[in-house]
Design an enzyme around this catalytic site. Structure first.
Site, short mmCIF file in Angstrom:
data_model
loop_
_atom_site.label_atom_id
_atom_site.label_comp_id
_atom_site.label_asym_id
_atom_site.label_seq_id
_atom_site.Cartn_x
_atom_site.Cartn_y
_atom_site.Cartn_z
N HIS A 88 37.84 31.37 40.65
CA HIS A 88 38.50 32.52 41.08
C HIS A 88 38.98 32.11 42.47
CE1 HIS A 88 36.94 35.33 37.90
NE2 HIS A 88 37.59 34.38 37.14
N ARG A 239 38.79 40.19 40.40
CA ARG A 239 38.11 39.84 39.08
C ARG A 239 36.66 40.13 39.09
NH1 ARG A 239 41.22 34.48 38.18
NH2 ARG A 239 40.94 34.62 40.54
#
Length: 609
Positions: A88, A239
């Site tokens: 990420h 996220r």
């Protein structure tokens, strides 16, 4: 003292920048040559065969006859969750912002027809969903407006976007844009701190702040009153709430930033809040690079392959494009999806099942920040990550049911299938097939079933694959790479080892702010940075008092754990500066303006240190 900084424009200022196209290492393969995904046109054949439905592949390959979860004898669950966290940091491909088909105006959630941006995942006749629908929804990835041009980009082809910086730069902590960065900072602090939660704390330690738009979409404690809501956390990456270990790692690094910033303020009170913030951010970014490249990647690739694909650091190379590649983000680095355990362990101080907060099914950890606030904070989850084994890839049962049948995605009213999503995403992006990527890496192409069986090891599995795909060229790269037997000492097969190794080398060698690059840190600072570890970060920012020296290596408690007082830590004295004359203050002010670790308007490659 640090070296002076000055502006000049680089040869390739968009390489690695946020909101630019993913790099293409091979040309995309679209059914119309420009835009239509593989599988878009019914009846289209590849090497004489139609591509199988992704949901059919998932049903027949991902869940075999065995339901057993194999445990990794070498590595802890932390290895899996660090992989997701660092993924990420370097890649995020946004989906189309439109929720309905452009031409017909039909909602993508309620249509089973291909109509941009809808590319629904059709369900085979013998695999109806509980909703009686004949498909699962799928939104195509947003096309990139700014493409990093390479020789393998045919004109007019659709490219996909990486909305975060490609570099390992802790964008998970600080965000990928100047506007987002501002929302994450405590701009009123004199110590250059990041914002923390003002409503709840973890035994006196801070949680991440909540999102500003409320009520948020995160799940709530069953039976709780509306006034007792625990909202979604906010962080440098959107996220952060997907699964509890992600929220835990994000929280650790915000705490670590603030801990270091307060110590640097005491060491250098003349710096001011902006310089403190930037210097701390620079350290945090370096620690992300060190933990990833020193402690994580060699375990994934194996030491022999790591030496082959990366080798020793030889300095910054301005001809290396560090942009994350499409095949890495969409296929190779998704190998970790088959190593996710169906259980999230929560352990007590003796690394046994927690007496108050029992371990959870994986599904119970999706989008549930309330579990950290109401159920013991970070510590039980951290002990579970350190003290329990990672799941080992099992060809008889590749993916846990909670990911294959019960994946939760906010704002989509039905659960999804992660394996089918990965396969459909690869087709959406026009990724060439498994054999083309083997050729790209210099491996022999697979011509026969016996060739494939030699790589996979299971004749029965090969028969299933070939019965569906018809020809080795048609095999989706995510599936083909996933099923190869791991290389010696590694956790991926030869193809994914190659693709991950090549990507990590570009991320390191094409980064002008890599922590080892001369001038980024002083020799003494580099020496101190190497003494730090993820275990030390856990010790300094949680209530966990015993850790393994290597948090990714599985050990037995208590013999393989040490008290935090015995875990090495870097000495921040290496960052002390003496304000010996008036020119230093001018230097500090200018550095705060021009020597930021990552500049978003110009991109980091427009700045030289």
């Amino acid at each position: 003292m640090h070296s002076y900084c000055f502006f000049f424009f680089r040869k390739n200022p968009l390489w690695g920048a946020a909101n630019t196209g993913l790099a293409r290492w091979l040309p995309a393969e679209y059914e119309d040559g420009e835009n239509q995904p593989k599988g878009w046109n019914t009846g289209r054949q590849y090497s004489g065969f139609q591509l199988p439905l992704v949901r059919e592949v998932s049903n027949k390959i991902m869940c075999g006859s065995s339901m057993a979860v194999l445990e990794d004898s070498a590595y802890s669950q932390m290895l899996v969750d660090w992989g997701q966290y660092i993924d990420h940091d370097i890649s995020f491909t946004p989906q189309s912002s439109s929720r309905s088909a452009f031409a017909e105006g039909r909602d993508c959630l309620h249509t089973c027809s291909n109509a941009h941006p809808c590319f629904p995942m059709q369900t085979p006749k013998d695999g109806k969903l509980s909703s009686n629908k004949s498909c699962l929804p799928f939104f195509r990835s947003s096309p990139a407006c700014i493409n990093v041009q390479t020789d393998v980009h045919p004109a007019g082809q659709r490219q996909q976007m990486n909305s975060v910086t490609s570099f390992i730069d802790a964008s998970t902590v600080y965000g990928h844009s100047a506007d987002l960065e501002k929302t994450l900072r405590n701009l009123s602090s004199a110590e250059g701190l990041l914002s923390v939660n003002s409503e709840f704390s973890d035994g006196g330690r801070p949680f991440l702040p909540f999102v500003s738009v409320r009520p948020s979409a995160c799940l709530q404690e069953p039976g709780s009153e509306a006034a007792a809501r625990v909202e979604c956390f906010t962080a440098g990456d959107s996220r952060v709430n997907e699964i509890l270990p992600l929220s835990v790692l994000h929280t650790l690094w915000v705490r670590e930033h603030n801990r270091l910033a307060e110590r640097l303020t005491r060491l250098n009170p003349h710096w001011g809040s902006e310089v403190i913030y930037q210097e701390t951010r620079k350290i945090i970014g370096a620690l992300h690079q060190i933990i990833t490249m020193r402690d994580y990647i060699p375990k994934i690739l194996g030491r022999e392959a790591f030496d082959e694909y990366l080798g020793p650091y030889a300095g910054y190379n301005d001809s290396v494009n560090p942009s994350v590649s499409n095949v890495f983000a969409t296929a190779a680095f998704r190998f970790g999806h088959v190593t996710i355990s169906p259980r999230l362990w929560r352990l007590n101080e003796s690394f046994q099942e927690h007496q108050h907060f029992s371990s959870l099914k994986l599904q119970q950890s999706f989008f549930s920040p309330w579990r950290l606030v109401r159920e013991g904070g970070l510590d039980p989850v951290l002990r579970g990550l350190l003290g329990r084994p990672a799941a080992l890839q099992n060809q008889e049962h590749l993916m846990t049911e909670d990911l294959k049948e019960r994946l939760l995605v906010l704002n989509i009213p039905e659960t999804l299938d992660l394996a089918a999503l990965n396969l459909q995403r690869g087709r959406d992006h026009g990724l060439p097939g498994y054999n083309d990527w083997r050729a790209f890496c210099g491996f022999d192409r697979i011509e026969t079933r016996s060739d494939l069986a030699e790589l996979v090891g299971s004749g029965a599995l090969v028969e299933k694959i070939m019965d569906m795909y018809g020809h080795p060229n048609n095999i989706d790269v995510w599936l083909g790479g996933l099923l190869e037997r791991p290389v010696s000492g590694g956790r991926t097969g030869p193809l994914f080892t190659c693709l991950i190794g090549k990507q990590m080398k570009t991320l390191r060698d094409g980064d002008r702010f890599w922590w080892e690059h001369p001038g980024v840190f002083s020799p003494k600072q580099r020496q101190e940075l190497q003494t730090h570890s993820l275990s030390r970060v856990i010790c300094d920012n949680s209530g966990v008092t015993e850790v393994p020296l290597d948090p990714f290596r599985l050990g037995s408690y208590p013999e393989d754990f040490v008290f935090c007082g015995n875990v090495p830590s870097m000495d921040l004295e290496a960052w002390r500066e003496q304000p010996d004359d008036g020119t230093l203050f001018i230097f500090i002010f200018l550095r705060s303006l021009f020597c930021l670790p990552r500049l978003y308007l110009f991109n980091k490659n427009t700045v030289k240190m």
